[in-house]
Scaffold this motif. Structure first.
Motif, PDB file in Angstrom:
ATOM      1  N   LEU A 157      40.450  42.726  42.592  1.00  9.11           N
ATOM      2  CA  LEU A 157      39.385  43.178  41.693  1.00  9.11           C
ATOM      3  C   LEU A 157      39.920  43.406  40.282  1.00  9.11           C
ATOM      4  O   LEU A 157      39.336  42.936  39.302  1.00  9.11           O
ATOM      5  CB  LEU A 157      38.764  44.466  42.229  1.00  9.11           C
ATOM      6  CG  LEU A 157      37.858  44.317  43.450  1.00  9.11           C
ATOM      7  CD1 LEU A 157      37.547  45.669  44.059  1.00  9.11           C
ATOM      8  CD2 LEU A 157      36.568  43.612  43.057  1.00  9.11           C
ATOM      9  N   THR A 158      41.032  44.133  40.161  1.00 10.20           N
ATOM     10  CA  THR A 158      41.538  44.427  38.819  1.00 10.20           C
ATOM     11  C   THR A 158      41.987  43.140  38.127  1.00 10.20           C
ATOM     12  O   THR A 158      41.758  42.969  36.933  1.00 10.20           O
ATOM     13  CB  THR A 158      42.717  45.405  38.858  1.00 10.20           C
ATOM     14  OG1 THR A 158      43.641  44.974  39.827  1.00 10.20           O
ATOM     15  CG2 THR A 158      42.282  46.799  39.212  1.00 10.20           C
ATOM     16  N   ASP A 159      42.616  42.257  38.875  1.00 11.98           N
ATOM     17  CA  ASP A 159      43.082  41.006  38.276  1.00 11.98           C
ATOM     18  C   ASP A 159      41.910  40.170  37.762  1.00 11.98           C
ATOM     19  O   ASP A 159      41.951  39.640  36.649  1.00 11.98           O
ATOM     20  CB  ASP A 159      43.885  40.187  39.291  1.00 11.98           C
ATOM     21  CG  ASP A 159      45.305  40.706  39.439  1.00 11.98           C
ATOM     22  OD1 ASP A 159      45.670  41.608  38.660  1.00 11.98           O
ATOM     23  OD2 ASP A 159      46.029  40.231  40.329  1.00 11.98           O
ATOM     24  N   VAL A 211      40.978  38.930  33.778  1.00 13.11           N
ATOM     25  CA  VAL A 211      40.776  37.556  33.310  1.00 13.11           C
ATOM     26  C   VAL A 211      39.427  37.438  32.620  1.00 13.11           C
ATOM     27  O   VAL A 211      39.313  36.918  31.505  1.00 13.11           O
ATOM     28  CB  VAL A 211      40.813  36.572  34.506  1.00 13.11           C
ATOM     29  CG1 VAL A 211      40.602  35.157  34.002  1.00 13.11           C
ATOM     30  CG2 VAL A 211      42.098  36.685  35.254  1.00 13.11           C
ATOM     31  N   LEU A 212      38.393  37.947  33.289  1.00 12.99           N
ATOM     32  CA  LEU A 212      37.047  37.787  32.761  1.00 12.99           C
ATOM     33  C   LEU A 212      36.865  38.531  31.445  1.00 12.99           C
ATOM     34  O   LEU A 212      36.239  38.009  30.520  1.00 12.99           O
ATOM     35  CB  LEU A 212      36.025  38.262  33.803  1.00 12.99           C
ATOM     36  CG  LEU A 212      35.980  37.387  35.060  1.00 12.99           C
ATOM     37  CD1 LEU A 212      35.213  38.064  36.176  1.00 12.99           C
ATOM     38  CD2 LEU A 212      35.371  36.017  34.745  1.00 12.99           C
ATOM     39  N   SER A 213      37.453  39.729  31.347  1.00  9.60           N
ATOM     40  CA  SER A 213      37.231  40.442  30.082  1.00  9.60           C
ATOM     41  C   SER A 213      38.069  39.848  28.955  1.00  9.60           C
ATOM     42  O   SER A 213      37.671  39.903  27.798  1.00  9.60           O
ATOM     43  CB  SER A 213      37.458  41.948  30.211  1.00  9.60           C
ATOM     44  OG  SER A 213      38.514  42.224  31.042  1.00  9.60           O
ATOM     45  N   GLU A 272      34.524  49.850  34.546  1.00 10.88           N
ATOM     46  CA  GLU A 272      33.741  49.687  33.319  1.00 10.88           C
ATOM     47  C   GLU A 272      33.751  48.244  32.836  1.00 10.88           C
ATOM     48  O   GLU A 272      32.789  47.763  32.232  1.00 10.88           O
ATOM     49  CB  GLU A 272      34.279  50.607  32.217  1.00 10.88           C
ATOM     50  CG  GLU A 272      33.897  52.040  32.443  1.00 10.88           C
ATOM     51  CD  GLU A 272      34.532  52.970  31.430  1.00 10.88           C
ATOM     52  OE1 GLU A 272      34.720  52.564  30.274  1.00 10.88           O
ATOM     53  OE2 GLU A 272      34.864  54.102  31.814  1.00 10.88           O
ATOM     54  N   ARG A 273      34.857  47.553  33.110  1.00 13.37           N
ATOM     55  CA  ARG A 273      34.905  46.139  32.728  1.00 13.37           C
ATOM     56  C   ARG A 273      33.819  45.360  33.458  1.00 13.37           C
ATOM     57  O   ARG A 273      33.134  44.529  32.866  1.00 13.37           O
ATOM     58  CB  ARG A 273      36.272  45.551  33.078  1.00 13.37           C
ATOM     59  CG  ARG A 273      37.326  45.795  32.020  1.00 13.37           C
ATOM     60  CD  ARG A 273      38.669  45.275  32.494  1.00 13.37           C
ATOM     61  NE  ARG A 273      39.656  45.336  31.429  1.00 13.37           N
ATOM     62  CZ  ARG A 273      40.951  45.148  31.624  1.00 13.37           C
ATOM     63  NH1 ARG A 273      41.417  44.880  32.830  1.00 13.37           N
ATOM     64  NH2 ARG A 273      41.792  45.199  30.609  1.00 13.37           N
TER      65      ARG A 273
END
Lengths: 224, 639
Positions: free
Chosen positions: B537-539, B543-545, B558-559
């Motif tokens: 999830l964090t990875d 990438v997306l943000s 929050e991302r």
């Protein structure tokens, strides 16, 4: 009788304290770390040469099942004939200083009596073992028979296996003490260093999750 | 025979009561009989109903938790210098509590056979023990009554559900009394109060308290112009002083403060104004004892002048976290508050470290938190990951500047370690010269990582790109993040690499939707919550943000919320990702608090069916998210 036997002295020719020491190695040692007796030791010397330099003092303590008895320690200072003034500032041991001093032979005798057949632990053990063995040779005695664990080797094993972490070749006692948050108040006294080494040793075992003695020797050095 | 270890042990013991009352020779004799014992974290020292050993304990390093076995409630946390396990030996009864190493600890085991005759021979030592047993405090004379006692009282322990009873603890008070004579001019008093950083001054006459002057008195009576600054203390002081005996409980102190309408109480020898003052209790002391209130903890952090003052506060934060989870407060609020407090701790540590440097910093710098701390997701005390960036300097000063900042970073990481953050095993800390650079050097580094991404570079940037300013110059950090976004925009292929890195995380479930557990190592048969569930999830969020240039939003949850705004067609997936992150984080924290570890590995058989279902539900979301990444970045997880 082969030539080899002819050169090798019979055990009975050695002084009584050596015979007593050597006799301790007949029985098979215990296997679990929690049962084993360890002697953690350190030597302070006049320098780094096995031949030219001499032992100034030996500090050793017994460690069993994570416990150190404050009473059961060895701390001896040796009378110096050869003296190299350069090493004094490091160790603060002055030639014929205030501490009571004994002869090299007496010191070795107490040391052998103290360690018995325990597993020896030292930081950069090769050096301390070399110093003791050279001293033994000077007294006409064979090398130490004990098994040895080197905490600098053990510490390397506790480090993360990662391409991002460049392991150093050598880790000094100071670096390890800092990593493990061990107080370095008595650094550069033989017994003080032995105590720091003992703490580092215990912390390494905990991190490596070792329970059996043989696991300690896996990549450590074993004897000489 | 006295040896240097015995001398060192005696040194330590002699600094703490009751051993400070023993003559040197006897102390040394006692020290020679000590056994030094090492206990790894979570090892048991003694258990309830066990027959007493022939020695009691003193904590040399680490901390020992005394727990009530029936409820596993923490009764007391013994810190360095504290003595425990003595009363059963004196009373010859069984242990009433469990003692467990809360941290890796070194204890001195002191034989009772040697100590008892000394305690009998020296009346002060005996008195101390009687008083401490009677008042149920570990150390009746100490400034801080941190907990309850030698660990064997039958009083009910504090806990989230029993917080009220906590109030019957003795109140902590400050023994350093700042006082002056009644003839002293007011201005002098104000200067002294500023210098000593206190809010109240006791006015004494022949050693007896006669009045008190607080900040409020100075404001109301002097600044308002009613009295000149040359007025004497006796003119503006409040008199008589409200005095109490020193055996005051927290609740009594609270009542007394409310009743008297003053925020300081004076403690005297016998409780009357006719005996000398022994201590002062401020409203703040009482608040801190009552507890776990973020505002009070925050104030405590700001007041800390030494690292060791921060350690108990950190424990308070941990307790607050446990309470919040118990109350089932929204995870977002919990993470916010706890991260703020953790962040404040780091800031304070930096200030302390800066004050210990010989010279002020040569150029502006910023302390960056990386990884989970940078994402404000570090609730439990885990590893420290940090970096330092400083403004560019001319070549001639480059080396000296770097030396200065690595030295500063060394001081900071050492102190962070002291208050409970482990060293990063991969040495990703500002004290490592590779993580302490000037802005341009960092920019070069970032360009290197982004332009030629190999597996190591992807891993490094994954950790580094979540950086967050903890302390220092914001401009440096902004320059750095702008550079990151610009460089990533220039080399879009980097995102593909980062995405495939994110997809490389092993999946949480097997073919039959069963949990995949670790196959070998120390955590065999346990489920790796971090690697298999949280990391994907964090990875992905990172990438997306990065691709959307989402700046200064670092927390994963929050991302995802932001991503849901930016990509309405995927909003539903992102929202459930945000939810899954919160749920998993909560899971991890609960597990971590339960086992006093990082909560990363979970023994599956310890979970209830409901918990397992909850966990599995998040996995579906992770799977969907990974599919989205795979398609978008054309990345395959077969490398």
């Amino acid at each position: 009788m082969s030539l080899r036997h002819w050169f090798k002295k019979d055990n009975t020719e050695y002084p009584e304290f050596w015979q007593h020491y050597a006799a301790g190695f007949g029985t098979k040692p215990t296997m679990a770390i929690s049962d084993a007796e360890f002697v953690v030791f350190d030597t302070e010397t006049t320098g780094f040469s096995f031949d030219k330099d001499r032992i100034l003092s030996i500090g050793a303590l017994k460690l069993q099942n994570g416990q150190i008895r404050v009473q059961q320690v060895l701390e001896v200072y040796l009378t110096q004939h050869h003296f190299d003034s350069e090493s004094v500032p490091i160790h603060g041991l002055l030639h014929n200083g205030k501490k009571e001093q004994i002869s090299e032979k007496e010191a070795l005798k107490s040391f052998l009596e103290f360690i018995g057949n325990a597993v020896l632990v030292a930081h950069h053990a090769a050096f301390d073992m070399g110093m003791i063995n050279t001293a033994l040779a000077r007294e006409g005695l064979p090398k130490l028979k004990n098994r040895v664990v080197d905490t600098s080797v053990l510490y390397r094993r506790t480090l993360l296996q990662s391409p991002l972490l460049l392991k150093q070749e050598q880790y000094s006692l100071d670096e390890i003490a800092q990593k493990f948050d061990i107080s370095v108040k008595d650094r550069h006294t033989a017994l003080g260093d032995a105590f720091i080494t003992a703490m580092a040793f215990l912390k390494c075992i905990d991190r490596l999750k070792c329970t059996q003695l043989k696991e300690l020797f896996k990549s450590g050095i074993n004897g000489f | 025979m006295a040896n240097s270890i015995a001398a060192r042990v005696a040194d330590f013991m002699g600094k703490h009561p009751p051993f400070d009352l023993l003559p040197q020779a006897e102390l040394l004799a006692l020290a020679s009989e000590v056994t030094i014992a090492y206990h790894p974290k979570n090892e048991r020292i003694f258990s309830e109903n066990q027959a007493p050993k022939d020695h009691f304990f003193m904590v040399h390093k680490g901390a020992i938790a005394l727990k009530r076995p029936s409820t596993q409630n923490l009764v007391d946390l013994c810190d360095e210098g504290d003595v425990f396990g003595l009363r059963p030996l004196m009373a010859q009864e069984q242990y009433k509590l469990d003692a467990v190493a809360h941290e890796e600890s070194i204890l001195y085991a002191i034989p009772i056979a040697v100590f008892k005759p000394m305690a009998v021979a020296h009346k002060e030592v005996g008195d101390f023990l009687i008083e401490s047993f009677a008042s149920n405090t570990r150390n009746p004379y100490s400034r801080q009554h941190r907990g309850k006692l030698y660990g064997e009282s039958s009083s009910t322990p504090p806990g989230p559900s029993e917080t009220k009873l906590f109030d019957f603890q003795p109140v902590p008070y400050s023994k350093k009394i700042v006082c002056c004579e009644s003839g002293t001019p007011v201005q002098e008093i104000a200067l002294k109060m500023t210098e000593k950083k206190v809010g109240a001054m006791l006015i004494v006459d022949k050693g007896l308290p006669v009045g008190i002057i607080t900040d409020i008195d100075l404001r109301d009576k002097v600044v308002s112009g009613k009295f000149p600054i040359t007025a004497s203390a006796s003119e503006i002081m409040r008199s008589p002083v409200i005095t109490y005996p020193k055996q005051l409980t927290v609740t009594q102190a609270q009542m007394a403060l409310m009743k008297s309408g003053i925020n300081y109480l004076c403690l005297t020898q016998d409780g009357s104004p006719n005996s000398p003052a022994v201590g002062m209790v401020s409203e703040h002391d009482v608040m801190l004892a009552v507890g776990n209130n973020p505002a009070v903890l925050m104030k405590g952090i700001k007041r800390a002048r030494k690292t060791k003052h921060l350690k108990p506060i950190r424990n308070g934060i941990q307790q607050l976290l446990a309470d919040y989870l118990e109350l089932n407060l929204p995870m977002r609020l919990t993470t916010k508050i706890i991260s703020e407090l953790n962040d404040a701790c780091t800031k304070q540590v930096l200030q302390i470290a800066l004050s210990r440097m010989d010279t002020p910093p040569p150029v502006p710098f910023a302390w960056l938190s990386l990884g989970s701390q940078g994402r404000s997701e570090q609730l439990l005390r885990t590893d420290q990951d940090n970096a330092l960036v400083y403004a560019d300097v001319p070549d001639t000063e480059a080396e000296a500047t770097k030396t200065y900042y690595t030295e500063l970073a060394r001081k900071v990481t050492k102190r962070l370690h002291k208050i409970g953050y482990d060293y990063c095993p991969a040495e990703m800390m500002a004290s490592n010269p590779n993580w302490c650079h000037s802005v341009s050097d960092w920019k070069t580094k970032v360009t290197e990582w982004v332009s030629s991404p190999g597996p190591d570079e992807v891993l490094l940037s994954a950790i580094f790109f979540d950086f967050n300013l903890s302390y220092g110059d914001e401009k440096l950090v902004n320059a750095l993040s702008d550079h990151v976004f610009d460089t990533v925009a220039k080399y879009p292929v980097f995102l593909t690499h980062l995405a495939s890195g994110a997809l490389k995380n092993p999946s949480p479930t097997g073919f039959f939707r069963s949990f995949l557990v670790e196959q070998n190592g120390t955590h065999k048969d346990q489920f790796d919550l971090k690697r298999r569930a949280l990391l994907p999830l964090t990875d992905a969020a990172r990438v997306l943000s990065l691709s959307h240039r989402i700046k200064s939003i670092n927390s994963t949850e929050e991302r995802f919320e932001k991503l849901a705004e930016l990509e309405p067609n995927n909003a539903q997936l992102y929202r459930s990702c945000s939810y899954a992150t919160k749920a998993l984080l909560k899971f991890r924290v609960k597990q971590g608090l339960l086992h006093n570890d990082s909560g990363r590995f979970i023994a599956l058989d310890s979970l209830s069916k409901e918990e397992k279902i909850k966990l599995k539900r998040t996995f579906k979301t992770i799977k969907d998210l990974q599919d989205l990444l795979g398609i978008r970045y054309n990345a395959s997880n077969r490398i």
